[in-house]
Design a protein around this motif. Structure first.
Motif, PDB file in Angstrom:
ATOM      1  N   PHE A   7      -2.568   7.817   7.459  1.00  0.00           N
ATOM      2  CA  PHE A   7      -2.615   6.847   8.541  1.00  0.00           C
ATOM      3  C   PHE A   7      -1.341   6.001   8.677  1.00  0.00           C
ATOM      4  O   PHE A   7      -1.130   5.333   9.662  1.00  0.00           O
ATOM      5  N   GLY A   8      -0.562   5.991   7.627  1.00  0.00           N
ATOM      6  CA  GLY A   8       0.580   5.062   7.588  1.00  0.00           C
ATOM      7  C   GLY A   8       1.556   5.302   8.725  1.00  0.00           C
ATOM      8  O   GLY A   8       1.827   6.442   9.099  1.00  0.00           O
TER       9      GLY A   8
ATOM     10  N   CYS B 164       0.871  -1.162   0.000  1.00  0.00           N
ATOM     11  CA  CYS B 164       0.000   0.000   0.000  1.00  0.00           C
ATOM     12  C   CYS B 164       0.914   1.220   0.000  1.00  0.00           C
ATOM     13  O   CYS B 164       2.112   1.093   0.195  1.00  0.00           O
ATOM     14  N   VAL B 165       0.378   2.389  -0.165  1.00  0.00           N
ATOM     15  CA  VAL B 165       1.224   3.560  -0.345  1.00  0.00           C
ATOM     16  C   VAL B 165       1.992   3.938   0.935  1.00  0.00           C
ATOM     17  O   VAL B 165       3.100   4.442   0.876  1.00  0.00           O
ATOM     18  N   GLY B 166       1.401   3.605   2.072  1.00  0.00           N
ATOM     19  CA  GLY B 166       2.158   3.724   3.315  1.00  0.00           C
ATOM     20  C   GLY B 166       2.428   5.137   3.802  1.00  0.00           C
ATOM     21  O   GLY B 166       1.888   6.118   3.284  1.00  0.00           O
TER      22      GLY B 166
ATOM     23  N   SER C 249       1.645  -3.870   4.336  1.00  0.00           N
ATOM     24  CA  SER C 249       0.687  -2.782   4.558  1.00  0.00           C
ATOM     25  C   SER C 249       1.277  -1.777   5.539  1.00  0.00           C
ATOM     26  O   SER C 249       1.975  -2.165   6.479  1.00  0.00           O
ATOM     27  N   GLY C 250       0.933  -0.515   5.337  1.00  0.00           N
ATOM     28  CA  GLY C 250       1.510   0.559   6.146  1.00  0.00           C
ATOM     29  C   GLY C 250       0.833   0.773   7.487  1.00  0.00           C
ATOM     30  O   GLY C 250       1.329   1.515   8.331  1.00  0.00           O
ATOM     31  N   CYS C 251      -0.311   0.164   7.682  1.00  0.00           N
ATOM     32  CA  CYS C 251      -0.941   0.230   8.999  1.00  0.00           C
ATOM     33  C   CYS C 251      -2.014  -0.839   9.068  1.00  0.00           C
ATOM     34  O   CYS C 251      -2.227  -1.576   8.121  1.00  0.00           O
TER      35      CYS C 251
ATOM     36  N   CYS D 163       0.229   8.395   2.844  1.00  0.00           N
ATOM     37  CA  CYS D 163      -1.062   8.158   3.499  1.00  0.00           C
ATOM     38  C   CYS D 163      -1.093   8.772   4.899  1.00  0.00           C
ATOM     39  O   CYS D 163      -0.144   8.638   5.661  1.00  0.00           O
TER      40      CYS D 163
ATOM     41  N   ARG E  83      -5.041  -0.850   8.728  1.00  0.00           N
ATOM     42  CA  ARG E  83      -6.168  -0.868   7.785  1.00  0.00           C
ATOM     43  C   ARG E  83      -5.944  -1.871   6.675  1.00  0.00           C
ATOM     44  O   ARG E  83      -6.865  -2.251   5.961  1.00  0.00           O
ATOM     45  N   GLU E  84      -4.668  -2.247   6.467  1.00  0.00           N
ATOM     46  CA  GLU E  84      -4.374  -3.427   5.653  1.00  0.00           C
ATOM     47  C   GLU E  84      -4.787  -3.305   4.187  1.00  0.00           C
ATOM     48  O   GLU E  84      -5.346  -4.228   3.604  1.00  0.00           O
ATOM     49  N   CYS E  85      -4.509  -2.172   3.570  1.00  0.00           N
ATOM     50  CA  CYS E  85      -4.894  -2.004   2.161  1.00  0.00           C
ATOM     51  C   CYS E  85      -4.144  -2.938   1.221  1.00  0.00           C
ATOM     52  O   CYS E  85      -4.577  -3.159   0.098  1.00  0.00           O
TER      53      CYS E  85
END
Ligand code: SRM
Ligand SMILES: Cc1cc2nc3c(=O)[nH]c(=O)nc-3n(C[C@H](O)[C@H](O)[C@H](O)COP(=O)(O)OP(=O)(O)OC[C@H]3O[C@@H](n4cnc5c(N)ncnc54)[C@H](O)[C@@H]3O)c2cc1C
Ligand code: SF4
Ligand code: FES
Lengths: 851, 114
Positions: free
Chosen positions: A655-656, A647-649, A685-687, A653, A689-691
């Motif tokens: 939230f990352g 994910c963009v992280g 994933s960067g957090c 992001c 939320r697990e995109c």
């Protein structure tokens, strides 16, 4: 939909007396048929608990708890509106008033009664048989009583050498007693086995340290001198023991039926017809209390069939009980025993083949018809591998092969012996406990069940006695093979080893080529199964270019041409785009290349771009351009690392909490090119939320405030599985160390085409064990695993780069070895502004025009 | 007896042991294999009648029991290199060709009819 609503008063009250295995199965069947809530279901159990698996009763001694054995729960019954009463016995029935009374004084009415009272153990009328340490073997309470007695006993006797008697004897042995079996008949398991089989069984059991006394009739039980009791036999001999378990057969529990004057068999049993109805049309009897055509069936599978028939009948459907087969296969005291059909050869004019191997303690007898064409019966002791196929030959009346004896002779030529499951008709019953046919298993496979676990859930096959497991597996494998799906099996006719064993051989003996391995450990010339598997193992350990001429013939065409073959023989091209991050310049190059070679272009499910429709000779030209622009191979063709999704992280992001893209790229670059038993997918994933959907990957990484959480062994695909949390809040160095170890351990020990999920499910000790090996280094191999990975990482080269730099290798990419022509059979048409392969219809039209 | 006509295809050293190539012979696509073992050269039609594509030269060669076979790269059916029969689907037979190595050159010829 127009839901039918039935008033409580109008509902039929169906009362099931006895909540044993069959009573419970009946209730399950009726609940399934009761969607309109037309029945009020009520059941009574004399035992203090709801139905449990009596067939597996003995496992209570080896650690199973009452809960493990239970077939349902009070919550489940409540949820399905089944009204139950435990520890109360129905003692009388008034058929005219349609009421019944229980021991505790309840009187209630019924519309339909189902007698599922089972049977009780027969205790021979021997004076002294009712003392404190005399037991029977039927319920969990019996087992508790036996365990209590055993605590202050040294010796135990089982009266009865039949099937259940031997199970009881095993239990006494497990309880550390000096165990004896006393049998009235001249041999053990007299019902199922012939003399030869019975004799071998006896020898085997004696070797385990049990003492067997045959042809002994007990006259009385008196106080003993050295032990608690003394059993005196009719022939004047005697035996002293501290406890006794009677297992001398079963008798139908038919008191109630007798009390209310239903038609009974001469020697007991409630007479039922093909609909399982008793002589009263409002009363059914199912299971071991029912007498059908003069027979009581002492096995669970026929009882289940009766349950199904009675439930269908009550719900207004047609179904019939038409008898059941009593063949059995068991492991008794560790000895494999099976008996099919007419094991005693009582059929007029029948003939036998007998195979006896004293060295390996095997006895097999085949009883065939006078004509030699039909199989009538089988006895197997010591080896029961062919039970499934033999049973099917007998049940389906399949014509015997010319040399029927081959069915029991040892398999000297490795051909597998017996008949293949493909010979069975779709109607052949594979699992008798749950009445599952070959056809039903086949459709389950077609609907996506890929392994035994899935099949069990979908069809219930093999979830009863388990006797059909091997056969179910064969049917599944056969079906998968016929659908062209790669079956996850051990290797093939050329190597009698699993992938893991071959991997060990290759690693330990440092085998470097397929031909060396074939000479030292195989036979024949190999095939499309063992060659790629060995090719992959060689690559995992020695990492040489897979198109080195020694290795080239081992690879699937996808690996040979470093691209995925499509339906028309053309190929797709997927360059690696680590972490899904790509510069505009590179995107443009991909666009330009696709345009120049007129390739169909699609974004894949793995965050990269696939170019389809390349002809073989175009592959090197395409790759030359891609490599010049800084791309490298994406290994979409290999059993290797595919993509590390990200994910963009934290970079963009809000939230990352960590740089997920950066980490994904580092990981993809570390493990790119790694050849493994099956493909590998990863994500970061960067957090939470697990995109990047990391929890559906073989290796999933999710950023935390403190570091990373590592998940392993997930996948999407045919049987999705969520990954398991493996380690929490670890730093980047630890993360890489764990992944290195994890991947190499998987490479070493997994089966061919086994994804990490299935590998973990089959790993003894499961996740905990895996943690011990990888985190605690319980096997002391982590150093080795890391060194192996480091050497692979250090020797990585892009296969396409190496290929286009090598004249010799490039030669292979011509369609013809002796001409520059293209394959004239490759025809494209256009759709949504791109090309695609012509369909068969389009093709014939186009060819029509051309001609 | 009429003398058989042989056509030159390529040098034997152009073949890789235990793998195949495709040759254009008389306007037909022929899959040629050089295998380990005593009988080592085989020639069958390159067209996979089940996958309906010209791909058999790109299959993996090996053996099933006594038969030398190639497995289709598309759907994995086995074709006998010697007789062209398909082991899984009886009515799928491939055309076969005569092949030999003559003074280091691989040559093909049509099978005698009859
Ligand atoms: C191209 C792509 C579909 C697309 O257009 O998006 C694709 C295409 C193929 N997939 Fe896939 N899969 C693609 C993403 C996926 C995904 C999604 C993902 O990776 O996030 C999955 C589910 C996730 C997973 O695997 O855990 C997926 C599950 C499968 C499976 C089932 C695996 C399983 O364990 O059940 C197969 C069959 C197999 O590997 O035996 C398969 C096999 C294939 C093959 C190799 C079938 C074949 O032999 O021709 C296809 C060839 C691709 C080609 O010709 O280039 N593909 N496939 C995707 C390529 C991703 C990439 O960039 O490399
Ligand atoms: C140790 C052991 C091993 C076995 N192994 C196998 C095997 O490997 N394969 C196989 O096929 N079969 C095996 N069996 C047999 C199998 O367990 C029976 O066939 C099956 O349990 C029969 O089910 P049922 O419901 O008819 O009887 P049961 O399971 O006996 O259930 C009857 C229930 O009704 C209750 N009951 C009786 N009368 C009344 C009443 N008046 N009021 C209220 N409740 C009442 C009883 O207490 C009992 O709980 C084994 C049995 C035992 C004991
Ligand atoms: S997982 Fe989702 S929320 Fe978290 S950084 Fe990635 S994109 Fe943002
Ligand atoms: S036959 Fe008993 S579980 Fe299938």
């Amino acid at each position: 939909m127009n839901q039918q609503i039935v008033n409580k008063q109008d509902r039929k009250r169906v009362v099931v007396i006895g909540n044993g295995m069959v009573g419970h199965r009946f209730i399950e069947n009726l609940v399934d048929a009761n969607d309109a809530n037309q029945y009020e279901i009520v059941t009574f159990s004399e035992e203090p608990r709801l139905a449990y698996d009596r067939v597996q009763l003995s496992s209570y001694f080896t650690g199973s708890t009452a809960e493990d054995l239970s077939l349902t729960s009070e919550a489940n019954y409540t949820a399905n509106n089944v009204n139950y009463t435990l520890s109360d016995k129905v003692v009388s029935i008034d058929r005219t008033a349609k009421t019944y009374c229980t021991e505790k004084g309840l009187t209630e009415s019924y519309d339909v009664l189902v007698l599922a009272t089972g049977s009780f153990p027969f205790v021979p009328p021997i004076p002294g048989n009712d003392q404190q340490h005399c037991h029977v073997y039927r319920t969990i309470d019996d087992l508790d009583a036996i365990t209590a007695s055993a605590q202050d006993s040294k010796t135990g006797v089982v009266v009865g050498g039949g099937l259940l008697g031997l199970e009881a004897a095993n239990a006494l042995k497990e309880l550390q007693l000096d165990t004896h079996i006393v049998e009235f008949a001249p041999r053990l398991m007299a019902v199922q086995l012939d003399e030869g089989g019975g004799n071998l069984l006896r020898r085997k059991i004696e070797r385990l340290g049990l003492t067997i006394h045959t042809e002994k009739a007990t006259e009385n039980i008196q106080p003993g001198e050295n032990h608690r009791y003394r059993m005196n036999f009719a022939d004047g001999s005697h035996l002293e023991t501290d406890m006794i378990v009677f297992s001398a057969g079963i008798r139908p529990q038919d008191e109630l039926a007798k009390q209310c004057d239903l038609t009974m068999g001469e020697r007991g049993g409630i007479v039922v017809d093909n609909q399982c109805k008793t002589s009263d049309p409002n009363i059914y009897a199912v299971g071991e209390c029912a007498l059908w055509e003069g027979r009581i069936y002492g096995l669970v599978a026929p009882g289940y069939q009766m349950a199904k028939v009675a439930a269908a009948q009550i719900a207004g459907h047609q179904d019939e009980f038409t008898g059941a087969d009593m063949s059995t296969k068991l492991k008794l005291l560790g000895v494999d025993v099976a008996s099919i059909g007419d094991a005693h050869g009582q059929t007029e004019g029948c003939q036998s083949f007998i195979y006896q191997d004293d060295l390996n303690q095997i006895y097999k007898r085949l009883i065939i018809s006078k004509s030699g064409k039909k199989l009538l019966g089988v006895v197997l002791v010591g080896e029961t591998e062919n039970y499934g196929p033999l049973l099917q030959i007998m049940l389906n009346g399949i014509k015997l092969p010319n040399k029927p004896e081959s069915l029991i002779l040892p398999d000297s030529d490795g051909s597998g012996g017996g008949i293949g499951v493909e010979a069975l008709p779709d109607a052949a019953q594979i699992c008798s406990c749950y009445d599952v046919s070959k056809g039903q298993i086949g459709s389950a496979v077609e609907n996506g069940c890929m392994n035994l676990g899935d099949i069990k859930t979908a069809t219930e096959a093999s979830t009863g006695c388990g006797g059909c497991a091997a056969l179910v597996k064969q049917v599944v494998d056969n079906k998968l093979a016929s659908l062209g799906i790669e079956v996850n099996n051990d290797i093939c006719e050329h190597f009698a080893y699993s992938r893991q064993e071959l991997a060990d051989i290759i690693r330990v003996k440092e085998v470097k080529t397929f031909s060396d391995l074939l000479t030292s450990h195989g036979k024949g010339f190999g095939c499309e199964i063992c060659k790629p598997a060995v090719g992959s193992i060689l690559a995992s350990y020695w990492n040489e270019h897979i198109l080195k001429s020694d290795h080239l013939p081992l690879q699937d065409t996808n690996d040979v041409f470093l691209a995925n073959m499509q339906k028309d023989g053309t190929y797709s091209v997927i360059p690696r785009i680590p972490g899904g991050e790509i510069t505009p310049e590179k995107l443009i190059v991909i666009g330009e290349v696709a345009k120049e070679f007129s390739l169909y272009t699609k974004i894949t499910g793995g965050q990269r771009i696939d170019l389809f429709g390349a002809q073989m000779h175009e592959l090197p030209l395409i790759w030359k351009k891609l490599i010049d622009a800084g791309f490298e191979t994406g290994h979409a063709y290999g059993k290797a690392l595919r993509t590390v999704k990200s994910c963009v992280g934290s970079t963009w992001c809000r939230f990352g909490v960590q740089d997920s893209v950066g980490e994904a790229i580092r990981i993809e670059e570390r493990y790119r090119g790694l050849r493994s038993p099956h493909k590998l997918k990863m994500a970061v994933s960067g957090c939470t939320r697990e995109c990047a959907e990391a929890q559906s990957k073989d290796v999933g990484i999710i950023a935390t405030e403190k570091g990373w959480n590592l998940f392993v062994c997930g996948n999407g695909g045919m049987r999705p599985r969520h990954a398991d949390l493996f380690a929490t809040d670890i730093d980047t160095a630890t993360l890489i160390r764990y992944i290195d170890r994890f991947l190499m351990f998987y490479v070493r020990t997994a089966d061919r085409l086994q994804r990490t999920s299935v590998w973990l499910e089959n790993l003894d000790g499961g996740l905990e064990y895996l943690k011990q090996v990888i985190i605690e280094d319980s096997l002391g191999i982590c150093g080795e695993l890391e060194a192996e990975m480091t050497s692979l990482v250090d020797t990585y080269e892009c296969e396409w780069k190496a290929t286009i730099e090598d004249e010799q290798k490039l030669k292979r990419f011509n369609h013809f070895i002796n001409a520059d022509n293209k394959d004239s059979n490759v025809i494209f048409v256009s759709e949504r502004d791109q090309k695609r392969p012509a369909t068969k219809d389009e093709r014939s039209k186009l060819e029509g025009v051309a001609n | 007896m009429v003398n058989k006509t042989w056509f030159d295809i390529c040098a034997e050293q152009d073949l890789t042991l235990d793998s195949g190539v495709c040759a254009l012979f008389d306007d037909e696509q022929v899959a040629i294999f050089k295998c380990s073992g005593d009988e080592d050269l085989f020639a069958i039609s390159n067209f996979d009648p089940i996958g309906e594509a010209n791909v058999l030269s790109r299959g993996i060669v090996g053996s099933i029991g006594e038969k030398r076979v190639v497995s289709s790269p598309l759907f994995k059916q086995h074709f006998c290199l010697k007789t062209g029969e398909c082991l899984e689907e009886a009515d799928m037979n491939l055309k076969t060709y005569d092949i030999r190595s003559h003074q280091g050159t691989i040559q093909l010829s049509h099978k005698a009819v009859g």
